[in-house]
Design a protein around this motif. Structure first.
Motif, short mmCIF file in Angstrom:
data_model
loop_
_atom_site.label_atom_id
_atom_site.label_comp_id
_atom_site.label_asym_id
_atom_site.label_seq_id
_atom_site.Cartn_x
_atom_site.Cartn_y
_atom_site.Cartn_z
N SER A 84 3.59 6.84 5.11
CA SER A 84 3.40 7.91 5.79
C SER A 84 3.32 8.75 7.38
CB SER A 84 3.15 9.89 4.92
OG SER A 84 1.76 9.49 5.15
N GLY A 102 -0.53 9.62 7.92
CA GLY A 102 -1.17 7.29 8.05
C GLY A 102 -0.34 7.03 8.69
N TRP A 107 -7.68 3.55 13.25
CA TRP A 107 -8.67 2.10 12.44
C TRP A 107 -8.22 1.27 13.73
CZ3 TRP A 107 -11.94 0.82 9.41
CH2 TRP A 107 -11.84 -1.04 8.62
N TYR A 131 -8.28 14.34 7.86
CA TYR A 131 -7.45 14.89 6.60
C TYR A 131 -7.13 16.22 6.97
CZ TYR A 131 -9.02 11.40 2.58
OH TYR A 131 -8.78 11.19 1.16
N ALA A 144 -7.21 8.99 -0.98
CA ALA A 144 -6.70 8.55 0.16
C ALA A 144 -5.06 8.25 0.28
CB ALA A 144 -7.90 7.28 0.72
N VAL A 146 -1.97 8.64 2.84
CA VAL A 146 -1.44 7.56 4.04
C VAL A 146 -0.11 7.33 3.29
CG1 VAL A 146 -3.52 6.64 4.25
CG2 VAL A 146 -2.08 5.53 2.93
N LEU A 147 0.37 7.52 2.15
CA LEU A 147 1.83 7.40 1.71
C LEU A 147 2.87 8.52 1.91
CD1 LEU A 147 0.66 4.75 -1.81
CD2 LEU A 147 0.86 4.56 0.84
N HIS A 174 6.41 2.87 -4.06
CA HIS A 174 4.93 2.74 -4.31
C HIS A 174 4.91 2.41 -5.27
CE1 HIS A 174 3.70 2.20 0.06
NE2 HIS A 174 4.69 3.22 0.16
N ASN A 197 -0.44 -4.99 1.00
CA ASN A 197 0.21 -4.27 2.16
C ASN A 197 -0.95 -4.10 3.31
OD1 ASN A 197 1.06 -2.46 4.03
ND2 ASN A 197 3.12 -1.71 2.08
N ASP A 223 -1.11 -2.36 5.79
CA ASP A 223 -0.62 -1.24 6.09
C ASP A 223 -1.66 -0.24 5.54
OD1 ASP A 223 0.39 -2.04 8.51
OD2 ASP A 223 2.42 -1.64 7.68
N VAL A 224 -1.07 -0.09 4.69
CA VAL A 224 -2.10 0.55 3.47
C VAL A 224 -3.95 0.06 3.63
CG1 VAL A 224 -1.82 1.47 1.28
CG2 VAL A 224 0.39 0.93 1.89
N THR A 255 -5.31 -0.83 5.48
CA THR A 255 -6.25 -0.20 7.08
C THR A 255 -5.73 0.89 7.23
OG1 THR A 255 -5.46 -2.69 7.92
CG2 THR A 255 -5.37 -0.38 9.72
N ALA A 256 -5.07 1.93 6.45
CA ALA A 256 -4.48 3.07 6.66
C ALA A 256 -5.74 3.89 5.54
CB ALA A 256 -3.32 3.64 6.56
N ALA A 289 -8.79 1.90 4.77
CA ALA A 289 -9.69 2.00 5.27
C ALA A 289 -9.51 2.54 6.87
CB ALA A 289 -9.64 0.41 5.74
N SER A 290 -9.08 3.32 7.19
CA SER A 290 -9.59 4.18 7.99
C SER A 290 -10.04 5.78 7.66
CB SER A 290 -8.49 4.25 8.97
OG SER A 290 -8.30 5.61 9.73
N LEU A 291 -9.89 6.04 6.25
CA LEU A 291 -10.51 7.31 5.34
C LEU A 291 -11.65 6.60 4.73
CD1 LEU A 291 -6.70 8.79 4.63
CD2 LEU A 291 -7.95 10.00 6.07
#
Lengths: 476, 476
Positions: free
Chosen positions: A63, A66, A73, A204, B175, B179-180, B281, B325, B327-328, B330-331, B333-335
Motif C-alpha cells: 500500500s 506500506g 527501513w 502507524y 503490520a 503495509v498491504l 495477497h 516477497n 518488499d513485504v 521489509t515493510a 520489519a520496519s514496523l
C-alpha cells in the motif's frame, strides 16, 4: 516534497523532487537502528493522511503507507549495513568501525548479565506462558509503581493501575500518538531531539511533530545554550496553528537527548502551565532518569506522565507508561495486544526492580562511577583538542560542536564531515538527525569501554588544527 | 451504526443507534483477551477512515480513534472481569468459573516449564541486551527457517532472510494489514473465523474484513459442513466490489479456528489460483500447524506466506512471518520497532526450536497424545448427550452445535444461552464472536486438564433433554 530511492525497481519514481532518484539512491550512511534513520539531506516526506495518493512507486505489492514504511527501513538500512559489515571487535576485527552513534550503555553488561543469570530469574509458571492482562502482569506493575515512587521521590505512592508495560518506548510513542491525536495532528517537540520519535508517532499513527527550534547562542533571557522557554513554545504553537496544524500535546525528553541536560523543577512547572493553558497533553520521556551520573545535577521527575526504560538494555524491550488519566491508560492498554512482552521477561523485570539492594548498592553506584569516568575521559580529550561541547551530567552522550570544521554552515558539509568520520571507522550521529537547526553538531556516545573510546577518538582528534584535521579526514 | 457504552462519563452519546446507551452499558460477558472481544449483539462500528468524525464521546482526552480503541478494551474487559473475579482454582476456588473459552494449550506446561528451566536457557550476552536487527536475531531466523523447512516438509530449504520474528500473531496481522492495504480496504475471510482478527487489522491499520459466509448445511457440491469453495470466494469478492470495497487479500486459517479442520492440498491450490487470478495477497495463519493430533489428518502447510506460533504459549509473545516477497518482509520489519521481542526470549526460542530430539521425542508425541485423550473425552461426552459437533482432529477446540437449545434462532438467544453457561460457571465462546451466520454454535476449548473439563461439562450436560436442560440452565 521528497523522492524515494528507487534502487530496488530501478524505475523512475513518479514524483518530482529536489534530487534525482539516482542521487538519492547513492550510498548514504546512517546512524543506527534505535536512532536517526533518515538521510540527513532529505526532508521528511510531506506528511499526509494514510490512504492519500503517495509517490512511492517501488513496490506494487505494498500500500502507499506500506511503501513509506518500507522506505524508512531501506534508508536506515544503508548506514546499518555499513557498520555491521565492518563492526569493530578487539580480537576479530581490530580495525573495524567503532560505534559511538547508538545510545546504549555498554559499561555494565557484566553486572547485568551476572544479575540476570542468578537462580531467581529462572522461573517458569503456567500463568507466565498464558494470555495475561495486556497492561502487564499485576506483579510487575506493582513493582514498577514502587520503583518509580522511590526513585522519582513521588510525594504519594504511585499506583499499579496507572502503569502500563510495553515492549519499549518506541511502542509507547506509537500508541500514545494514535490514541491522543487524529491523523495529521501534531506534538510540539523542542529540537534537537531524539530523531526516531518522528517515525514512532508517524509510521502507524500518522501524527507529525511541530518543532520548537532552539539555538546554541545564549541571548535574551536564556542562561544556557539550547534553552527551552515558554516564549519559544508559544511561538512554535502559534506557527503550527497558523499553518492549520492542530497541536495536541508536548513531548519533553528529560534528561534531554542529545543534550545530556536536565530541566529544573521551575522550568518543568512553567512548561506544564503552558500545556495546561492550551489544553495539551504532556508526554515526558524519562528514559535516562537513572543515568544522571553527576550528583550535583538536581534532576526532578515530572511524576506524572512518563516513560521508563532504564538499565540501558535496549534489547530487552521494556518500557512503561505512568499516567493518572485512566482513559489514556486504557486506550494504550488496548493497543498493547501489539506491544506485549513475554511473561518470562516480565517476571525477570519484576525481580530486577524489587532487588533494591542490588540496584542501590551494586548497580547504580558502579554504573554512575563508570559513566562518570567515561564522560571525564572523553570530555578531557575534547577539551585538550579545543573542541567545544555541551554535557549536563546525564545520559550516555556528549553534544559536540564541530561547526568550526565545516567550510560552509550547511547540512551537506555536516554530512561530508560525518562520512569522513565513518571512513576513519568512527560512527557518530549528526545533528540533522536530531533536527538541530545549526549544521555542525554531533552526538558522541561515551558509555562504552575505554579501549573503544580511545580508538573511536584517535583518527579525528589526532591532529587538532582545522586544516590538518580536515586534510587528515579527507586524505583517505 | 453503533453506539458506545457510555458507562464512564454517564453522559449520553451523540449518536443514534439501535440500542440506547443504557442497554449497551449493561453487563455483557465476553470471551477472553486473545479471543472475541465484542458484544455479540453489537455490530462492529461502521468502518471509517481514521480522522473522520466519530461518534465515541466518552473521553475528551482521546482522539476519535483513541476512543474506539478504548471501546474495544472496555467491551472485552467486562467478560474478562467476570471470569477473573471468580477464576476456578482446585484448591482456592473450587466452585469458580471454568474457562473453556480461551484457546490455549494447558496440557503441556509441565513439559514446557521443565524444558525452559534447563541450564542452556539461562544465557545472557551483551548482544541480547542491545538493539538488534528488527527482523529478529539471525541465529533465531536461521532456526525458524530450519524448523519450518522440516515440519512443513518444504521441497527446498526455507531461507532465514524470508523470516521476520515478532511478538505474536496479533502484531503480524496488524503490520500486514497496514503495509498491504490502504485505509478502508479489506481482506476476504471465510466465517466462522477467529474473531480477534477483526481488531488486529482494524485498530492500527483501519482495514476491514469482507466475510465469506459458510453454512453448516451440506448442499450442492459441498462435501462437509462450513466448506469453503472458490464459488463462495468469487461471490464474496463480487459483493465487496459492488459495495465499492477494494479487497487486497485473502486470509486463511489452517488448521481452521474454530472448526478444528484442515484444508486439503487440492483445496489450498484452488484458493491460491483464485487469489492469483484476482491479484490478492494470501495470508495463511498456521498457528495450529503442530497441533494436528489425529494422524489420519493429511495436513499440508502452504509453505509460502504463513505464521507460526506453536507450543500454545500465548504468554511468550512469539510469532513469525515467512514470505518470499522481500518488499513485504521489509515493510513488516520496519514496523517491528513496535513489535520486537526480548533478545533473551529470542535466544530461548532458538534453543527450543533447535532441540529437535526434545520436540520429536518428548514434546510432540506427548502433546498429541494428551490432546487426543482430552478430545476423545469431550467428544464422547457430547455424543452421549446427543449433542452434534464438528472437529477435524486439529487445534484445541470443538465446534459445538447447540442450535436445538435455542427457543428461537437468534443471536439474542445464543447470548442468553451463553450467559446461562456463565451463570453455571462455564465460560465458552459463542458463535457470533466468530461471525458464524447461524445462531447457536459454540466453541469448546478441550486442551485442559481432565478435572477442569469434567467440571466444565457438568452443569450444562447433567440433564440432556432439551426441556430439562434449558430449565436447568435457567434455574439459577
Amino acid at each position: 516534497m521528497f523522492t524515494l530511492p528507487g534502487k530496488e525497481s530501478g524505475t523512475p519514481t513518479t514524483c518530482a523532487g529536489p534530487a534525482s532518484t539516482q542521487d538519492l539512491g547513492s550510498s548514504y550512511g546512517h546512524c543506527l537502528e534505535g536512532e536517526c534513520s533518515r538521510k540527513p539531506d532529505q526532508k521528511l516526506p510531506e506528511l499526509h493522511g494514510v490512504g492519500d495518493p503517495v509517490m512511492f512507486s517501488d513496490s506494487s505489492y505494498l500500500s502507499s503507507r506500506g511503501r513509506m514504511i518500507k522506505w524508512f527501513w531501506d534508508s536506515a538500512e544503508e548506514g546499518y549495513r555499513t557498520y555491521h559489515m565492518d563492526e569493530y571487535d578487539e580480537d576479530k576485527n581490530p580495525s573495524g568501525i567503532i560505534n559511538l552513534g547508538t545510545s546504549e550503555n555498554k559499561l555494565c553488561f557484566d553486572l547485568l548479565s551476572r544479575r540476570l543469570t542468578q537462580p531467581d530469574m529462572q522461573w517458569v509458571e503456567p500463568s507466565l506462558l498464558q494470555y495475561a492482562d495486556w497492561r502487564g502482569h499485576l506483579f510487575l506493575r506493582e513493582e514498577v509503581a514502587k520503583f518509580l515512587s522511590f526513585y522519582c521521590k513521588s510525594p504519594a505512592p504511585l499506583k499499579p493501575e496507572n502503569v502500563v508495560v510495553l515492549n519499549g518506548c518506541a511502542s509507547l510513542f506509537s500508541a500514545l500518538a494514535t490514541v491522543l491525536c487524529e491523523v495529521g495532528e501534531a506534538f510540539l517537540i523542542p529540537t534537537p531531539y531524539y530523531g526516531a520519535i518522528t517515525q514512532h508517532v508517524y509510521l502507524y499513527g500518522n501524527v507529525r511533530l511541530a518543532y520548537v527550534y532552539l539555538d546554541s547562542e545564549v541571548t535574551g533571557t536564556d542562561t544556557r545554550p539550547f534553552q527551552l522557554t515558554v516564549e519559544k513554545l508559544e511561538m512554535a504553537l502559534q506557527e503550527a496553528n497558523s499553518k492549520g496544524v492542530k497541536v495536541k500535546g508536548l513531548i519533553l525528553i528529560n534528561p534531554q537527548n542529545p543534550l545530556g541536560d536536565v530541566y529544573s523543577l521551575g522550568e518543568l512547572q512553567e512548561y506544564l502551565v503552558f500545556a495546561k493553558r492550551h489544553q495539551l497533553h504532556v508526554v515526558v520521556d524519562e528514559v535516562y532518569m537513572l543515568s544522571v551520573f553527576e550528583e550535583s545535577v538536581g534532576y526532578r521527575s515530572v511524576l506524572r506522565c512518563f516513560f521508563l526504560q532504564d538499565f540501558g538494555m535496549s534489547g530487552l524491550r521494556f518500557g512503561t507508561l505512568y499516567t493518572e488519566n485512566q482513559d489514556v491508560a486504557t486506550a494504550v492498554a488496548s493497543l498493547c495486544r501489539y506491544h506485549g512482552l513475554s511473561g518470562l521477561v516480565q517476571y525477570q523485570m519484576a525481580q530486577l526492580l524489587r532487588d533494591r539492594d542490588w540496584i542501590n548498592q551494586v548497580y547504580l553506584p558502579e554504573n554512575h562511577a563508570r559513566l562518570k569516568a567515561a564522560h571525564a575521559y572523553v570530555s578531557e580529550e575534547l577539551r585538550a583538542l579545543g573542541i567545544p561541547f555541551l554535557s549536563g551530567g546525564a545520559g550516555f552522550f556528549i553534544w559536540v560542536d564541530l561547526r568550526k570544521y565545516l567550510p560552509e554552515a550547511t547540512f551537506e558539509e555536516e554530512m561530508l564531515l560525518w562520512r569522513r568520520f565513518l571512513d576513519k571507522k568512527v560512527l557518530l550521529s549528526f545533528g540533522k538527525a536530531f533536527e538541530c537547526k545549526e549544521p555542525g553538531w554531533f552526538r558522541f556516545v561515551f558509555s562504552d569501554k575505554a579501549h573503544r573510546l580511545r580508538l573511536g577518538e584517535q583518527p579525528p582528534f589526532s591532529s587538532p588544527a582545522q586544516a590538518d584535521y580536515t586534510k587528515n579526514l579527507g586524505g583517505n
